[in-house]
Design a protein around this motif. Sequence first.
Motif, PDB file in Angstrom:
ATOM      1  N   LEU A   1     -60.246  14.262  32.914  1.00  0.00           N
ATOM      2  CA  LEU A   1     -60.544  12.890  33.319  1.00  0.00           C
ATOM      3  C   LEU A   1     -60.162  11.916  32.212  1.00  0.00           C
ATOM      4  O   LEU A   1     -60.676  12.015  31.098  1.00  0.00           O
ATOM      5  CB  LEU A   1     -62.039  12.744  33.636  1.00  0.00           C
ATOM      6  N   PRO A   2     -59.295  10.957  32.506  1.00  0.00           N
ATOM      7  CA  PRO A   2     -58.899   9.990  31.478  1.00  0.00           C
ATOM      8  C   PRO A   2     -59.949   8.904  31.318  1.00  0.00           C
ATOM      9  O   PRO A   2     -60.695   8.593  32.258  1.00  0.00           O
ATOM     10  CB  PRO A   2     -57.602   9.406  32.041  1.00  0.00           C
ATOM     11  N   ALA A   3     -60.004   8.315  30.142  1.00  0.00           N
ATOM     12  CA  ALA A   3     -60.834   7.129  29.951  1.00  0.00           C
ATOM     13  C   ALA A   3     -60.131   5.935  30.597  1.00  0.00           C
ATOM     14  O   ALA A   3     -58.894   5.875  30.617  1.00  0.00           O
ATOM     15  CB  ALA A   3     -61.046   6.872  28.469  1.00  0.00           C
ATOM     16  N   PRO A   4     -60.876   5.002  31.171  1.00  0.00           N
ATOM     17  CA  PRO A   4     -60.239   3.802  31.733  1.00  0.00           C
ATOM     18  C   PRO A   4     -59.431   3.059  30.667  1.00  0.00           C
ATOM     19  O   PRO A   4     -59.760   3.097  29.481  1.00  0.00           O
ATOM     20  CB  PRO A   4     -61.432   2.959  32.208  1.00  0.00           C
ATOM     21  N   GLU A   5     -58.380   2.407  31.089  1.00  0.00           N
ATOM     22  CA  GLU A   5     -57.544   1.639  30.160  1.00  0.00           C
ATOM     23  C   GLU A   5     -58.375   0.568  29.470  1.00  0.00           C
ATOM     24  O   GLU A   5     -59.219  -0.083  30.105  1.00  0.00           O
ATOM     25  CB  GLU A   5     -56.391   0.985  30.913  1.00  0.00           C
ATOM     26  N   PRO A   6     -58.155   0.362  28.173  1.00  0.00           N
ATOM     27  CA  PRO A   6     -58.887  -0.701  27.474  1.00  0.00           C
ATOM     28  C   PRO A   6     -58.581  -2.072  28.084  1.00  0.00           C
ATOM     29  O   PRO A   6     -57.477  -2.320  28.564  1.00  0.00           O
ATOM     30  CB  PRO A   6     -58.337  -0.624  26.038  1.00  0.00           C
TER      31      PRO A   6
END
Length: 258
Positions: free
Chosen positions: A95-100
């Motif tokens: 699971l990727p972190a949401p884009e900053p």
Amino acid sequence: MAGVSTEDNGEGDPRRAIELLWGVSPAPRRGPKPKLRTADVVRAAVLLADADDLEAVTIRRVAELLGVSPMSLYTYVPGRAELIDLMVDHVHGELPAPEPGLGWREALTAVAEAQWALFHRHPWLLQVTTSRSALGPHSFAKYENELRAVEGIGLDDVEMDAVVGLITGLVRTTARSSVDNARLVRASGLTDAQWWERAAPVLAEIPAAGSAHHPISARVGTAAGEAHNAAENPGYTFRFGLARILDGIEVLVSERQR
């Protein structure tokens, strides 16, 4: 999933499971150097579950896939319960972190879409109950990213946790319907449209099942069926529900800012 058993995670020895999840090694043992790593065992188990389902993951079958004896696997994992915890945490690492820089609505949407995709890559996740989370680094990061999406928008900590629960619950429920539908199509060899073509003429022969007795369901069911070319569209329900949850959060946040 319908027709597929569910299993609890967190059933094993908590200390040993957490040590394995975080790479805390017990004291070294004398003897030959192990041929495998715990990560190799986890990846093999995930491959088996992806190919079939969670019931396919047994110590014997994982050992066969790795070309070792079943007893040798206990060098790496105490048992199947701890292995399931490791599998869950392993795939949470995808699971990727949401884009900053995203706004909170966009960040929560990104979180939900990533989890929707994860359930479809690894449908066996839906067989694992969630009352006891896998307490590993990737699962901690998952929760942190979910909370970070709503950090500082005007919710208290309990409300932040509840928002995360609403989003993840919606994703899980609708993904389950989506995965079940796909499994049913494979098992029956019929799409929803093909199944309905067979069922509709039979229903038409039964007056009590007609629109005169059920006018609202006939109207709505026809409209939905024409829109989705199926009895239901879990992807539509997922995104419709997500938008409504976000709308409700936005109302709450806006009221707090007045």
